[in-house]
Design a protein around this motif. Structure first.
Motif, PDB file in Angstrom:
ATOM      1  N   VAL A 136       0.827  -1.212   0.000  1.00 47.98           N
ATOM      2  CA  VAL A 136       0.000   0.000   0.000  1.00 47.98           C
ATOM      3  C   VAL A 136       0.861   1.262   0.000  1.00 47.98           C
ATOM      4  CG1 VAL A 136      -1.742   1.303   1.284  1.00 47.98           C
ATOM      5  CG2 VAL A 136      -1.898  -1.186   1.138  1.00 47.98           C
ATOM      6  N   LEU A 137       1.852   1.319   0.876  1.00 51.28           N
ATOM      7  CA  LEU A 137       2.638   2.540   1.058  1.00 51.28           C
ATOM      8  C   LEU A 137       3.932   2.552   0.274  1.00 51.28           C
ATOM      9  CD1 LEU A 137       2.149   2.984   4.916  1.00 51.28           C
ATOM     10  CD2 LEU A 137       0.864   4.050   3.063  1.00 51.28           C
ATOM     11  N   GLY A 138       4.405   1.382  -0.149  1.00 50.20           N
ATOM     12  CA  GLY A 138       5.649   1.334  -0.895  1.00 50.20           C
ATOM     13  C   GLY A 138       6.866   1.324   0.008  1.00 50.20           C
ATOM     14  N   LYS A 139       8.022   1.323  -0.614  1.00 49.03           N
ATOM     15  CA  LYS A 139       9.279   1.270   0.124  1.00 49.03           C
ATOM     16  C   LYS A 139       9.617   2.626   0.730  1.00 49.03           C
ATOM     17  CE  LYS A 139      11.182  -2.346  -2.884  1.00 49.03           C
ATOM     18  NZ  LYS A 139      12.274  -2.722  -3.798  1.00 49.03           N
ATOM     19  N   SER A 140      10.528   2.581   1.714  1.00 48.25           N
ATOM     20  CA  SER A 140      11.066   3.765   2.399  1.00 48.25           C
ATOM     21  C   SER A 140      10.048   4.456   3.293  1.00 48.25           C
ATOM     22  CB  SER A 140      11.632   4.779   1.389  1.00 48.25           C
ATOM     23  OG  SER A 140      12.643   4.179   0.602  1.00 48.25           O
ATOM     24  N   ASN A 141       8.849   3.866   3.475  1.00 49.26           N
ATOM     25  CA  ASN A 141       7.855   4.426   4.391  1.00 49.26           C
ATOM     26  C   ASN A 141       7.727   3.529   5.618  1.00 49.26           C
ATOM     27  OD1 ASN A 141       7.177   6.614   2.683  1.00 49.26           O
ATOM     28  ND2 ASN A 141       5.866   5.278   1.473  1.00 49.26           N
ATOM     29  N   TRP A 142       8.875   3.214   6.235  1.00 48.49           N
ATOM     30  CA  TRP A 142       8.879   2.237   7.316  1.00 48.49           C
ATOM     31  C   TRP A 142       8.216   2.775   8.574  1.00 48.49           C
ATOM     32  CZ3 TRP A 142       9.702  -1.075   3.996  1.00 48.49           C
ATOM     33  CH2 TRP A 142      10.736  -1.013   3.055  1.00 48.49           C
ATOM     34  N   THR A 143       8.324   4.062   8.834  1.00 45.73           N
ATOM     35  CA  THR A 143       7.660   4.634  10.009  1.00 45.73           C
ATOM     36  C   THR A 143       6.152   4.540   9.892  1.00 45.73           C
ATOM     37  OG1 THR A 143       9.528   6.154  10.313  1.00 45.73           O
ATOM     38  CG2 THR A 143       7.478   6.687  11.444  1.00 45.73           C
ATOM     39  N   ALA A 144       5.618   4.838   8.715  1.00 41.77           N
ATOM     40  CA  ALA A 144       4.171   4.746   8.506  1.00 41.77           C
ATOM     41  C   ALA A 144       3.698   3.300   8.553  1.00 41.77           C
ATOM     42  CB  ALA A 144       3.803   5.382   7.167  1.00 41.77           C
ATOM     43  N   ILE A 145       4.521   2.379   8.041  1.00 40.37           N
ATOM     44  CA  ILE A 145       4.151   0.952   8.101  1.00 40.37           C
ATOM     45  C   ILE A 145       4.124   0.481   9.549  1.00 40.37           C
ATOM     46  CG2 ILE A 145       4.926  -1.369   7.485  1.00 40.37           C
ATOM     47  CD1 ILE A 145       5.967  -0.237   4.881  1.00 40.37           C
ATOM     48  N   ALA A 146       5.076   0.945  10.373  1.00 44.24           N
ATOM     49  CA  ALA A 146       5.103   0.533  11.775  1.00 44.24           C
ATOM     50  C   ALA A 146       3.906   1.092  12.547  1.00 44.24           C
ATOM     51  CB  ALA A 146       6.407   0.989  12.427  1.00 44.24           C
ATOM     52  N   LYS A 147       3.475   2.317  12.234  1.00 50.62           N
ATOM     53  CA  LYS A 147       2.370   2.935  12.969  1.00 50.62           C
ATOM     54  C   LYS A 147       1.011   2.400  12.526  1.00 50.62           C
ATOM     55  CE  LYS A 147       4.693   7.296  14.058  1.00 50.62           C
ATOM     56  NZ  LYS A 147       4.668   8.763  13.884  1.00 50.62           N
ATOM     57  N   ASN A 148       0.849   2.093  11.243  1.00 51.35           N
ATOM     58  CA  ASN A 148      -0.477   1.752  10.713  1.00 51.35           C
ATOM     59  C   ASN A 148      -0.685   0.253  10.509  1.00 51.35           C
ATOM     60  OD1 ASN A 148      -1.043   4.539  10.530  1.00 51.35           O
ATOM     61  ND2 ASN A 148      -0.052   4.647   8.535  1.00 51.35           N
ATOM     62  N   TYR A 149       0.391  -0.512  10.383  1.00 56.08           N
ATOM     63  CA  TYR A 149       0.234  -1.930  10.066  1.00 56.08           C
ATOM     64  C   TYR A 149       0.879  -2.822  11.128  1.00 56.08           C
ATOM     65  CZ  TYR A 149      -1.512  -0.467   5.506  1.00 56.08           C
ATOM     66  OH  TYR A 149      -2.252   0.095   4.502  1.00 56.08           O
ATOM     67  N   VAL A 150       2.201  -2.677  11.332  1.00 52.71           N
ATOM     68  CA  VAL A 150       2.916  -3.526  12.295  1.00 52.71           C
ATOM     69  C   VAL A 150       3.095  -2.719  13.580  1.00 52.71           C
ATOM     70  CG1 VAL A 150       4.823  -5.148  12.578  1.00 52.71           C
ATOM     71  CG2 VAL A 150       4.144  -4.448  10.289  1.00 52.71           C
ATOM     72  N   ARG A 151       2.056  -2.630  14.386  1.00 50.66           N
ATOM     73  CA  ARG A 151       2.090  -1.802  15.585  1.00 50.66           C
ATOM     74  C   ARG A 151       2.853  -2.455  16.733  1.00 50.66           C
ATOM     75  NH1 ARG A 151      -4.184   0.473  15.721  1.00 50.66           N
ATOM     76  NH2 ARG A 151      -4.108   1.499  13.643  1.00 50.66           N
ATOM     77  N   THR A 152       3.158  -3.733  16.609  1.00 51.54           N
ATOM     78  CA  THR A 152       3.921  -4.422  17.656  1.00 51.54           C
ATOM     79  C   THR A 152       5.425  -4.233  17.504  1.00 51.54           C
ATOM     80  OG1 THR A 152       3.866  -6.437  16.310  1.00 51.54           O
ATOM     81  CG2 THR A 152       2.145  -6.163  17.970  1.00 51.54           C
ATOM     82  N   LYS A 153       5.855  -3.545  16.458  1.00 50.07           N
ATOM     83  CA  LYS A 153       7.276  -3.317  16.219  1.00 50.07           C
ATOM     84  C   LYS A 153       7.531  -1.827  16.077  1.00 50.07           C
ATOM     85  CE  LYS A 153       8.334  -7.723  15.973  1.00 50.07           C
ATOM     86  NZ  LYS A 153       9.205  -8.388  16.970  1.00 50.07           N
ATOM     87  N   SER A 154       8.755  -1.445  16.409  1.00 52.25           N
ATOM     88  CA  SER A 154       9.165  -0.048  16.272  1.00 52.25           C
ATOM     89  C   SER A 154       9.588   0.230  14.825  1.00 52.25           C
ATOM     90  CB  SER A 154      10.325   0.251  17.225  1.00 52.25           C
ATOM     91  OG  SER A 154      11.467  -0.522  16.869  1.00 52.25           O
ATOM     92  N   PRO A 155       9.657   1.509  14.439  1.00 49.39           N
ATOM     93  CA  PRO A 155      10.125   1.820  13.076  1.00 49.39           C
ATOM     94  C   PRO A 155      11.512   1.262  12.768  1.00 49.39           C
ATOM     95  CG  PRO A 155       9.072   3.732  14.050  1.00 49.39           C
ATOM     96  CD  PRO A 155       9.178   2.702  15.134  1.00 49.39           C
ATOM     97  N   GLN A 156      12.408   1.255  13.779  1.00 45.86           N
ATOM     98  CA  GLN A 156      13.747   0.711  13.556  1.00 45.86           C
ATOM     99  C   GLN A 156      13.692  -0.790  13.302  1.00 45.86           C
ATOM    100  OE1 GLN A 156      16.599   2.335  13.167  1.00 45.86           O
ATOM    101  NE2 GLN A 156      17.570   0.377  12.710  1.00 45.86           N
ATOM    102  N   GLN A 157      12.823  -1.503  14.038  1.00 43.86           N
ATOM    103  CA  GLN A 157      12.685  -2.940  13.823  1.00 43.86           C
ATOM    104  C   GLN A 157      12.085  -3.238  12.460  1.00 43.86           C
ATOM    105  OE1 GLN A 157      10.353  -3.752  17.357  1.00 43.86           O
ATOM    106  NE2 GLN A 157      12.095  -4.680  18.400  1.00 43.86           N
ATOM    107  N   VAL A 158      11.137  -2.421  12.027  1.00 46.73           N
ATOM    108  CA  VAL A 158      10.558  -2.605  10.689  1.00 46.73           C
ATOM    109  C   VAL A 158      11.608  -2.352   9.615  1.00 46.73           C
ATOM    110  CG1 VAL A 158       8.842  -1.709   9.071  1.00 46.73           C
ATOM    111  CG2 VAL A 158       8.215  -2.081  11.454  1.00 46.73           C
ATOM    112  N   THR A 159      12.445  -1.343   9.822  1.00 49.65           N
ATOM    113  CA  THR A 159      13.503  -1.052   8.847  1.00 49.65           C
ATOM    114  C   THR A 159      14.503  -2.205   8.771  1.00 49.65           C
ATOM    115  OG1 THR A 159      13.275   1.298   9.365  1.00 49.65           O
ATOM    116  CG2 THR A 159      15.255   0.619   8.183  1.00 49.65           C
ATOM    117  N   SER A 160      14.909  -2.739   9.926  1.00 53.89           N
ATOM    118  CA  SER A 160      15.844  -3.867   9.931  1.00 53.89           C
ATOM    119  C   SER A 160      15.220  -5.098   9.280  1.00 53.89           C
ATOM    120  CB  SER A 160      16.260  -4.183  11.371  1.00 53.89           C
ATOM    121  OG  SER A 160      16.854  -3.059  11.990  1.00 53.89           O
ATOM    122  N   HIS A 161      13.929  -5.320   9.525  1.00 60.04           N
ATOM    123  CA  HIS A 161      13.250  -6.454   8.901  1.00 60.04           C
ATOM    124  C   HIS A 161      13.184  -6.278   7.387  1.00 60.04           C
ATOM    125  CE1 HIS A 161      10.603  -9.931   8.734  1.00 60.04           C
ATOM    126  NE2 HIS A 161       9.757  -9.240   7.999  1.00 60.04           N
TER     127      HIS A 161
END
Length: 227
Positions: A136-161
């Motif tokens: 939906v959001l595309g690449k490089s939007n890891w902060t938005a993915i962490a807030k709206n989709y993967v709420r159990t992980k931090s933006p840094q964890q989403v970026t590392s994943h």
């Protein structure tokens, strides 16, 4: 040439070694006549370039500290390095205890991670939400993915994943930037033919006409004087 420089260096090194000027090993220098001063300088640290602070040399672990470390591991188990440092090895920081544990268990052929390490791993449903946010959001939007989709992980964890995921798939971590379109400049007209709004000549055209009139008048005056 390089061969000549290497021969000269070997001759210079042999000359220093014969006269006892070669740098000795650290153990020999510590036991030498200047050993006490060297030990004092190593204990206080060395002055680092461009910094107004002294960097202390790493101090090896004592047998007493290692025994306290083992007691803390027996009580709390692996992975609880913060508790081990706070209650047992009080002379060391948490990072030093963690590094010591890695080296200790590496010698034993074991891992230093605790039994709760699996709790930090990504679950299948978290990875599915990550992929949905990526679509939906595309690449490089890891902060938005962490807030709206993967709420159990931090933006840094989403970026590392994301880094690990795209490394496995062989895809680039971010979308390539589109090439910049060249800017098109409007064609410039001849200044002599530029006309203002309403058909009136521009200031540049008037100035050029004035210069031409003065030049023509000067040529006419010169011709009259010569006659």
């Amino acid at each position: 040439n390089g061969r000549g420089n290497g021969r000269a260096f070997r001759v210079w090194f042999v000359w220093k070694r014969e006269r006892g000027m070669a740098r000795k090993k650290l153990a020999e220098r510590l036991n030498g006549p200047d050993g006490e001063a060297l030990k004092a300088s190593r204990a206080s640290g060395v002055v680092v370039k461009n910094l107004n602070k002294r960097r202390a040399f790493p101090v090896p672990w004592t047998p007493e500290e290692h025994q306290l470390f083992l007691s803390g591991v027996d009580k709390y188990g692996k992975g609880e390095w913060r508790k081990v440092a706070a209650e047992f090895v009080t002379t060391r920081t948490v990072q030093q205890v963690r590094d010591h544990a890695k080296g200790h268990f590496k010698k034993l052929g074991e891992k230093a991670s605790g039994p709760n390490h699996w709790q930090h791993r990504w679950k299948p449903d978290e990875h599915e939400r990550f992929m949905e946010g990526l679509r939906v959001l595309g690449k490089s939007n890891w902060t938005a993915i962490a807030k709206n989709y993967v709420r159990t992980k931090s933006p840094q964890q989403v970026t590392s994943h994301a880094v690990k995921h795209f490394k496995k798939t062989g895809e680039p971590f971010c979308d390539p930037k589109p090439p910049k379109e060249p800017k098109l400049k409007a064609p410039r007209q001849n200044p002599a033919q530029e006309m203002a709004v309403g058909g009136e000549p521009t200031i540049r055209t008037k100035l050029k006409d004035t210069v031409a009139w003065h030049a023509e008048s000067l040529m006419t005056l010169t011709d009259t004087t010569q006659q």
